[in-house]
Design a protein around this motif. Structure first.
Motif, PDB file in Angstrom:
ATOM      1  N   ASN A 189     -45.505  15.378  -4.301  1.00  0.00           N
ATOM      2  CA  ASN A 189     -44.055  15.567  -4.210  1.00  0.00           C
ATOM      3  C   ASN A 189     -43.591  14.901  -2.911  1.00  0.00           C
ATOM      4  N   ARG A 190     -42.875  13.807  -3.078  1.00  0.00           N
ATOM      5  CA  ARG A 190     -42.499  12.998  -1.909  1.00  0.00           C
ATOM      6  C   ARG A 190     -41.016  13.232  -1.588  1.00  0.00           C
ATOM      7  N   SER A 191     -40.743  13.703  -0.372  1.00  0.00           N
ATOM      8  CA  SER A 191     -39.346  14.035  -0.041  1.00  0.00           C
ATOM      9  C   SER A 191     -38.494  12.800   0.228  1.00  0.00           C
ATOM     10  N   LEU A 192     -39.132  11.704   0.586  1.00  0.00           N
ATOM     11  CA  LEU A 192     -38.418  10.478   1.015  1.00  0.00           C
ATOM     12  C   LEU A 192     -37.480  10.790   2.182  1.00  0.00           C
ATOM     13  N   ASP A 193     -37.925  11.671   3.083  1.00  0.00           N
ATOM     14  CA  ASP A 193     -37.064  12.103   4.190  1.00  0.00           C
ATOM     15  C   ASP A 193     -36.877  11.041   5.271  1.00  0.00           C
ATOM     16  N   THR A 194     -37.643   9.971   5.218  1.00  0.00           N
ATOM     17  CA  THR A 194     -37.436   8.916   6.226  1.00  0.00           C
ATOM     18  C   THR A 194     -36.431   7.868   5.756  1.00  0.00           C
ATOM     19  N   ILE A 195     -36.147   7.852   4.459  1.00  0.00           N
ATOM     20  CA  ILE A 195     -35.217   6.817   3.969  1.00  0.00           C
ATOM     21  C   ILE A 195     -33.985   7.406   3.285  1.00  0.00           C
ATOM     22  N   THR A 196     -33.934   8.732   3.145  1.00  0.00           N
ATOM     23  CA  THR A 196     -32.744   9.385   2.582  1.00  0.00           C
ATOM     24  C   THR A 196     -32.008  10.074   3.729  1.00  0.00           C
ATOM     25  N   LYS A 201     -29.649  15.830  -0.549  1.00  0.00           N
ATOM     26  CA  LYS A 201     -30.383  15.048  -1.556  1.00  0.00           C
ATOM     27  C   LYS A 201     -31.892  15.205  -1.384  1.00  0.00           C
ATOM     28  N   ILE A 202     -32.345  15.276  -0.136  1.00  0.00           N
ATOM     29  CA  ILE A 202     -33.779  15.468   0.115  1.00  0.00           C
ATOM     30  C   ILE A 202     -34.206  16.822  -0.448  1.00  0.00           C
ATOM     31  N   PHE A 203     -33.418  17.856  -0.145  1.00  0.00           N
ATOM     32  CA  PHE A 203     -33.717  19.209  -0.629  1.00  0.00           C
ATOM     33  C   PHE A 203     -33.768  19.221  -2.162  1.00  0.00           C
ATOM     34  N   GLU A 204     -32.757  18.636  -2.782  1.00  0.00           N
ATOM     35  CA  GLU A 204     -32.693  18.642  -4.256  1.00  0.00           C
ATOM     36  C   GLU A 204     -33.849  17.860  -4.862  1.00  0.00           C
ATOM     37  N   ARG A 205     -34.211  16.770  -4.246  1.00  0.00           N
ATOM     38  CA  ARG A 205     -35.314  15.962  -4.771  1.00  0.00           C
ATOM     39  C   ARG A 205     -36.628  16.762  -4.780  1.00  0.00           C
ATOM     40  N   VAL A 206     -36.904  17.427  -3.657  1.00  0.00           N
ATOM     41  CA  VAL A 206     -38.142  18.220  -3.568  1.00  0.00           C
ATOM     42  C   VAL A 206     -38.121  19.356  -4.593  1.00  0.00           C
ATOM     43  N   CYS A 207     -36.994  20.058  -4.683  1.00  0.00           N
ATOM     44  CA  CYS A 207     -36.907  21.226  -5.575  1.00  0.00           C
ATOM     45  C   CYS A 207     -36.966  20.811  -7.046  1.00  0.00           C
ATOM     46  N   ARG A 208     -36.376  19.699  -7.376  1.00  0.00           N
ATOM     47  CA  ARG A 208     -36.339  19.227  -8.772  1.00  0.00           C
ATOM     48  C   ARG A 208     -37.755  18.973  -9.302  1.00  0.00           C
ATOM     49  N   ASP A 227     -33.531  20.239   9.273  1.00  0.00           N
ATOM     50  CA  ASP A 227     -32.411  20.807   8.516  1.00  0.00           C
ATOM     51  C   ASP A 227     -32.803  21.087   7.066  1.00  0.00           C
ATOM     52  N   VAL A 228     -33.573  20.197   6.469  1.00  0.00           N
ATOM     53  CA  VAL A 228     -34.026  20.421   5.087  1.00  0.00           C
ATOM     54  C   VAL A 228     -34.898  21.673   5.030  1.00  0.00           C
ATOM     55  N   LEU A 229     -35.771  21.823   6.008  1.00  0.00           N
ATOM     56  CA  LEU A 229     -36.665  22.995   6.017  1.00  0.00           C
ATOM     57  C   LEU A 229     -35.894  24.294   6.165  1.00  0.00           C
ATOM     58  N   ARG A 230     -34.802  24.264   6.923  1.00  0.00           N
ATOM     59  CA  ARG A 230     -33.976  25.468   7.092  1.00  0.00           C
ATOM     60  C   ARG A 230     -33.500  25.988   5.734  1.00  0.00           C
ATOM     61  N   ARG A 231     -33.314  25.068   4.796  1.00  0.00           N
ATOM     62  CA  ARG A 231     -32.856  25.431   3.457  1.00  0.00           C
ATOM     63  C   ARG A 231     -34.038  25.643   2.511  1.00  0.00           C
ATOM     64  N   LEU A 232     -35.050  24.828   2.670  1.00  0.00           N
ATOM     65  CA  LEU A 232     -36.167  24.852   1.718  1.00  0.00           C
ATOM     66  C   LEU A 232     -37.042  26.098   1.862  1.00  0.00           C
ATOM     67  N   LEU A 233     -37.340  26.487   3.102  1.00  0.00           N
ATOM     68  CA  LEU A 233     -38.265  27.612   3.290  1.00  0.00           C
ATOM     69  C   LEU A 233     -37.727  28.910   2.679  1.00  0.00           C
ATOM     70  N   PRO A 234     -36.449  29.271   2.888  1.00  0.00           N
ATOM     71  CA  PRO A 234     -35.936  30.469   2.196  1.00  0.00           C
ATOM     72  C   PRO A 234     -35.919  30.299   0.681  1.00  0.00           C
ATOM     73  N   TYR A 235     -35.632  29.090   0.211  1.00  0.00           N
ATOM     74  CA  TYR A 235     -35.620  28.830  -1.232  1.00  0.00           C
ATOM     75  C   TYR A 235     -37.010  29.067  -1.827  1.00  0.00           C
ATOM     76  N   LEU A 236     -38.040  28.555  -1.164  1.00  0.00           N
ATOM     77  CA  LEU A 236     -39.409  28.724  -1.662  1.00  0.00           C
ATOM     78  C   LEU A 236     -39.777  30.213  -1.703  1.00  0.00           C
ATOM     79  N   GLN A 237     -39.377  30.935  -0.673  1.00  0.00           N
ATOM     80  CA  GLN A 237     -39.645  32.380  -0.639  1.00  0.00           C
ATOM     81  C   GLN A 237     -38.955  33.075  -1.804  1.00  0.00           C
ATOM     82  N   LYS A 238     -37.687  32.723  -2.030  1.00  0.00           N
ATOM     83  CA  LYS A 238     -36.898  33.339  -3.112  1.00  0.00           C
ATOM     84  C   LYS A 238     -37.534  33.067  -4.472  1.00  0.00           C
ATOM     85  N   GLU A 239     -38.108  31.864  -4.622  1.00  0.00           N
ATOM     86  CA  GLU A 239     -38.709  31.482  -5.907  1.00  0.00           C
ATOM     87  C   GLU A 239     -40.146  31.985  -6.049  1.00  0.00           C
TER      88      GLU A 239
END
Ligand SMILES: [Zn+2]
Length: 257
Positions: A189-196, A201-208, A227-239
């Protein structure tokens, strides 16, 4: 899955036959087709680490029933790594950091903190050269060996996980890791966080693309990833996902001692 060791002799034989056919018939169509197919498959194998085309690679844990994922961070340590460590700690998440040797010389204390907090460290070459794909076997060994040495000097042990820059594998990398006995770790699962540039969009790409057993590729090189991790880590916990290091996900030992 087809491997270079099998396909290379195959294309060599087919290529010779196509050459003979071209000379005999005066038609170069088959020869051109075989050459293009050979170059295309080799390039695909070199740039898609999941294929394990040149050497064995681990890029995800297959057939996993529990919701485990492995977050990985490449190219650090940097000034942003401490923030990432803080976020991981807040959410009880473990991760793997594929460190660049020259960065470790700048941020040695960050490496110690990574390990102190229970995360895993892997080797990501010493200089992360843009021409990594063109280095010969000796140069690849040097890149791996120098970073192993820096980590050994700081931690008293060396990593057994190696992630090639840009995910490039080729015969030089294959021979080098066979010699150094490193395990090549890719990603699924590639976030492409260096080019996005849009965190959303990075968050949605990883979650999708997210599935249990994923190895997720990030870089601890920009505030965007924080910033992506601030959103992703709670999301992963919730899921219901648990973030573990690559060694735990794959059940492999990550160091030489
Ligand atoms: Zn990298």
């Amino acid at each position: 899955m087809l491997k270079h060791a099998v396909l290379f002799p195959f294309f060599l034989v087919i290529g010779v036959l196509a050459l003979l056919h071209a000379i005999w018939q005066g038609s170069f169509g088959w020869l051109a087709f075989v050459c293009c197919a050979g170059v295309g498959i080799t390039a695909w194998g070199a740039f898609d680490i999941r294929l394990g085309y040149f050497t064995e690679t681990f890029y995800r844990k297959k057939h996993l029933s529990s919701k485990l994922v492995a977050l990985t961070f490449d190219d650090g340590p940097t000034a942003h790594t401490a923030q990432i460590l803080e976020l991981l700690q807040q959410h009880g998440a473990k991760a793997t950091f594929f460190c660049v040797g020259k960065q470790l010389l700048v941020y040695p204390e960050v490496l110690k903190e990574i390990v102190h907090q229970g995360h895993t460290v892997g080797n990501h070459t010493f200089s992360h050269s843009r021409s990594f794909g063109f280095l010969n076997e000796t140069q690849v060994k040097e890149e791996i060996g120098r970073t192993d040495e820096v980590i050994r000097n700081l931690l008293g042990r060396s990593p057994k996980f190696f992630r090639p820059p840009f995910g490039v594998t080729n015969p030089s990398v294959a021979k080098a890791v066979k010699y150094t006995k490193h395990q090549v770790i890719g990603w699924s699962n590639r976030s492409l966080d260096t080019i996005t540039f849009d965190e959303g969009k990075i968050f949605e790409r990883v979650c999708r693309k997210l599935t249990p057993g994923d190895i997720i590729l990030f870089h601890d090189t920009s505030p965007r990833t924080v910033d992506v991790l601030r959103r992703l880590l709670p999301y992963l916990q919730k899921e219901g996902y648990t973030c573990v290091s690559v060694d735990v996900l794959l059940n492999l030992y990550p160091y030489d001692t």
